[in-house]
Motif scaffolding. Structure first.
Motif, PDB file in Angstrom:
ATOM      1  N   UNK A 126       0.807  -1.212   0.000  1.00  0.00           N
ATOM      2  CA  UNK A 126       0.000   0.000   0.000  1.00  0.00           C
ATOM      3  C   UNK A 126       0.837   1.259   0.000  1.00  0.00           C
ATOM      4  N   UNK A 127       1.957   1.233   0.748  1.00  0.00           N
ATOM      5  CA  UNK A 127       2.853   2.389   0.788  1.00  0.00           C
ATOM      6  C   UNK A 127       3.471   2.612  -0.588  1.00  0.00           C
ATOM      7  N   UNK A 128       3.875   1.527  -1.247  1.00  0.00           N
ATOM      8  CA  UNK A 128       4.453   1.644  -2.599  1.00  0.00           C
ATOM      9  C   UNK A 128       3.449   2.240  -3.571  1.00  0.00           C
ATOM     10  N   UNK A 129       2.213   1.787  -3.484  1.00  0.00           N
ATOM     11  CA  UNK A 129       1.183   2.314  -4.386  1.00  0.00           C
ATOM     12  C   UNK A 129       0.950   3.813  -4.155  1.00  0.00           C
ATOM     13  N   UNK A 130       0.890   4.239  -2.878  1.00  0.00           N
ATOM     14  CA  UNK A 130       0.691   5.661  -2.582  1.00  0.00           C
ATOM     15  C   UNK A 130       1.878   6.487  -3.068  1.00  0.00           C
ATOM     16  N   UNK A 131       3.097   5.978  -2.849  1.00  0.00           N
ATOM     17  CA  UNK A 131       4.287   6.684  -3.329  1.00  0.00           C
ATOM     18  C   UNK A 131       4.252   6.816  -4.846  1.00  0.00           C
ATOM     19  N   UNK A 132       3.916   5.721  -5.533  1.00  0.00           N
ATOM     20  CA  UNK A 132       3.916   5.753  -6.990  1.00  0.00           C
ATOM     21  C   UNK A 132       2.848   6.704  -7.519  1.00  0.00           C
ATOM     22  N   UNK A 133       1.700   6.779  -6.845  1.00  0.00           N
ATOM     23  CA  UNK A 133       0.656   7.727  -7.245  1.00  0.00           C
ATOM     24  C   UNK A 133       1.169   9.161  -7.103  1.00  0.00           C
ATOM     25  N   UNK A 134       1.832   9.453  -5.978  1.00  0.00           N
ATOM     26  CA  UNK A 134       2.368  10.802  -5.766  1.00  0.00           C
ATOM     27  C   UNK A 134       3.446  11.121  -6.792  1.00  0.00           C
ATOM     28  N   UNK A 135       4.281  10.155  -7.086  1.00  0.00           N
ATOM     29  CA  UNK A 135       5.351  10.358  -8.061  1.00  0.00           C
ATOM     30  C   UNK A 135       4.776  10.584  -9.458  1.00  0.00           C
ATOM     31  N   UNK A 136       3.798   9.788  -9.845  1.00  0.00           N
ATOM     32  CA  UNK A 136       3.195   9.892 -11.178  1.00  0.00           C
ATOM     33  C   UNK A 136       2.453  11.199 -11.382  1.00  0.00           C
ATOM     34  N   UNK A 137       1.853  11.736 -10.324  1.00  0.00           N
ATOM     35  CA  UNK A 137       1.056  12.960 -10.429  1.00  0.00           C
ATOM     36  C   UNK A 137       1.842  14.213 -10.077  1.00  0.00           C
ATOM     37  N   UNK A 138       3.159  14.129 -10.019  1.00  0.00           N
ATOM     38  CA  UNK A 138       3.995  15.275  -9.630  1.00  0.00           C
ATOM     39  C   UNK A 138       3.898  16.387 -10.662  1.00  0.00           C
ATOM     40  N   UNK A 139       3.850  17.606 -10.176  1.00  0.00           N
ATOM     41  CA  UNK A 139       3.822  18.782 -11.053  1.00  0.00           C
ATOM     42  C   UNK A 139       5.250  19.267 -11.294  1.00  0.00           C
ATOM     43  N   UNK A 140       5.396  20.265 -12.144  1.00  0.00           N
ATOM     44  CA  UNK A 140       6.721  20.774 -12.516  1.00  0.00           C
ATOM     45  C   UNK A 140       7.490  21.316 -11.315  1.00  0.00           C
ATOM     46  N   UNK A 141       6.829  21.886 -10.322  1.00  0.00           N
ATOM     47  CA  UNK A 141       7.501  22.457  -9.163  1.00  0.00           C
ATOM     48  C   UNK A 141       7.742  21.471  -8.038  1.00  0.00           C
ATOM     49  N   UNK A 142       7.220  20.266  -8.167  1.00  0.00           N
ATOM     50  CA  UNK A 142       7.341  19.254  -7.116  1.00  0.00           C
ATOM     51  C   UNK A 142       8.760  18.702  -7.033  1.00  0.00           C
ATOM     52  N   UNK A 143       9.213  18.310  -5.824  1.00  0.00           N
ATOM     53  CA  UNK A 143      10.538  17.687  -5.714  1.00  0.00           C
ATOM     54  C   UNK A 143      10.655  16.405  -6.551  1.00  0.00           C
ATOM     55  N   UNK A 144       9.535  15.706  -6.789  1.00  0.00           N
ATOM     56  CA  UNK A 144       9.559  14.483  -7.586  1.00  0.00           C
ATOM     57  C   UNK A 144       9.901  14.754  -9.050  1.00  0.00           C
ATOM     58  N   UNK A 145       9.698  15.978  -9.522  1.00  0.00           N
ATOM     59  CA  UNK A 145       9.884  16.276 -10.942  1.00  0.00           C
ATOM     60  C   UNK A 145      11.345  16.190 -11.373  1.00  0.00           C
ATOM     61  N   UNK A 146      12.277  16.178 -10.425  1.00  0.00           N
ATOM     62  CA  UNK A 146      13.703  16.106 -10.760  1.00  0.00           C
ATOM     63  C   UNK A 146      14.199  14.669 -10.904  1.00  0.00           C
ATOM     64  N   UNK A 147      13.371  13.696 -10.620  1.00  0.00           N
ATOM     65  CA  UNK A 147      13.795  12.301 -10.626  1.00  0.00           C
ATOM     66  C   UNK A 147      13.173  11.532 -11.784  1.00  0.00           C
ATOM     67  N   UNK A 148      13.893  10.494 -12.206  1.00  0.00           N
ATOM     68  CA  UNK A 148      13.411   9.584 -13.236  1.00  0.00           C
ATOM     69  C   UNK A 148      13.301   8.214 -12.589  1.00  0.00           C
ATOM     70  N   UNK A 149      12.124   7.623 -12.599  1.00  0.00           N
ATOM     71  CA  UNK A 149      11.940   6.341 -11.924  1.00  0.00           C
ATOM     72  C   UNK A 149      10.939   5.493 -12.688  1.00  0.00           C
ATOM     73  N   UNK A 150      10.937   4.211 -12.344  1.00  0.00           N
ATOM     74  CA  UNK A 150       9.951   3.300 -12.897  1.00  0.00           C
ATOM     75  C   UNK A 150       9.157   2.694 -11.752  1.00  0.00           C
ATOM     76  N   UNK A 151       8.019   2.125 -12.058  1.00  0.00           N
ATOM     77  CA  UNK A 151       7.131   1.577 -11.036  1.00  0.00           C
ATOM     78  C   UNK A 151       7.773   0.356 -10.384  1.00  0.00           C
ATOM     79  N   UNK A 152       7.975   0.372  -9.059  1.00  0.00           N
ATOM     80  CA  UNK A 152       8.602  -0.774  -8.399  1.00  0.00           C
ATOM     81  C   UNK A 152       7.700  -1.999  -8.335  1.00  0.00           C
ATOM     82  N   UNK A 153       6.439  -1.851  -8.676  1.00  0.00           N
ATOM     83  CA  UNK A 153       5.501  -2.971  -8.604  1.00  0.00           C
ATOM     84  C   UNK A 153       5.445  -3.791  -9.892  1.00  0.00           C
ATOM     85  N   UNK A 154       6.068  -3.314 -10.948  1.00  0.00           N
ATOM     86  CA  UNK A 154       6.036  -4.022 -12.233  1.00  0.00           C
ATOM     87  C   UNK A 154       7.410  -4.607 -12.514  1.00  0.00           C
ATOM     88  N   UNK A 155       7.507  -5.932 -12.550  1.00  0.00           N
ATOM     89  CA  UNK A 155       8.824  -6.555 -12.735  1.00  0.00           C
ATOM     90  C   UNK A 155       9.332  -6.449 -14.164  1.00  0.00           C
TER      91      UNK A 155
END
Length: 151
Positions: free
Chosen positions: A2-31
């Motif tokens: 559940x924590x991973x899903x919430x994190x991934x939702x926040x990461x996916x919906x990040x706006x241009x000014x968000x701290x997440x916007x500086x990172x490149x990541x992939x979903x940890x739930x998809x192998x």
């Protein structure tokens, strides 16, 4: 999970000014999704050429982005998120990317977490090209002829 899903939702919906916007990541739930690092010996190789090469083996989810050196110069490394294709003959069910390749006269290597170590000559696990005795083709995946002699 559940924590991973919430994190991934926040990461996916990040706006241009968000701290997440500086990172490149992939979903940890998809192998089958991997963040691949590509090192090109020629740092002037266009990112689009690398993306075109990768599309032969997988689906490119996010186009290659240059990884910058701390002093602001390009490092010759690219980061790209891909989705590996299924392969029933593989132990984990995924068709993995080659570890080394050439584009014209430029050599490149790529690596990602979970990448199996394979012989660059025959493509099989368990040994290195230096001691490989197999006469097998990486294109049609059959024994009996070398890749350069594939019909």
């Amino acid at each position: 999970i559940g924590i991973c899903r919430r994190f991934w939702q926040a990461f996916s919906n990040a706006t241009a000014g968000s701290p997440f916007s500086r990172f490149l990541s992939n979903c940890p739930l998809k192998k089958d999704e991997k963040r691949v690092t590509v090192q090109m010996w020629n740092p002037l190789m266009p990112n689009q050429d690398v993306a075109t090469f990768l599309r032969r083996y997988c689906t490119v989810i996010r186009e290659p982005q240059t990884i910058m050196h701390p002093n602001g110069l390009g490092s010759g490394r690219l980061s790209v998120i891909v989705q590996l294709r299924p392969d029933a003959s593989s132990p984990d069910g995924l068709a993995h990317l080659p570890q080394s390749f050439t584009l014209g006269n430029s050599v490149g290597i790529l690596y990602y977490p979970g990448q199996p170590r394979c012989c660059r000559r025959c493509g099989r696990e368990g040994h290195k090209a230096k001691i490989c005795t197999a006469d097998s083709c990486k294109v049609c995946k059959t024994d009996g002829h070398a890749t350069k002699d594939c019909p």
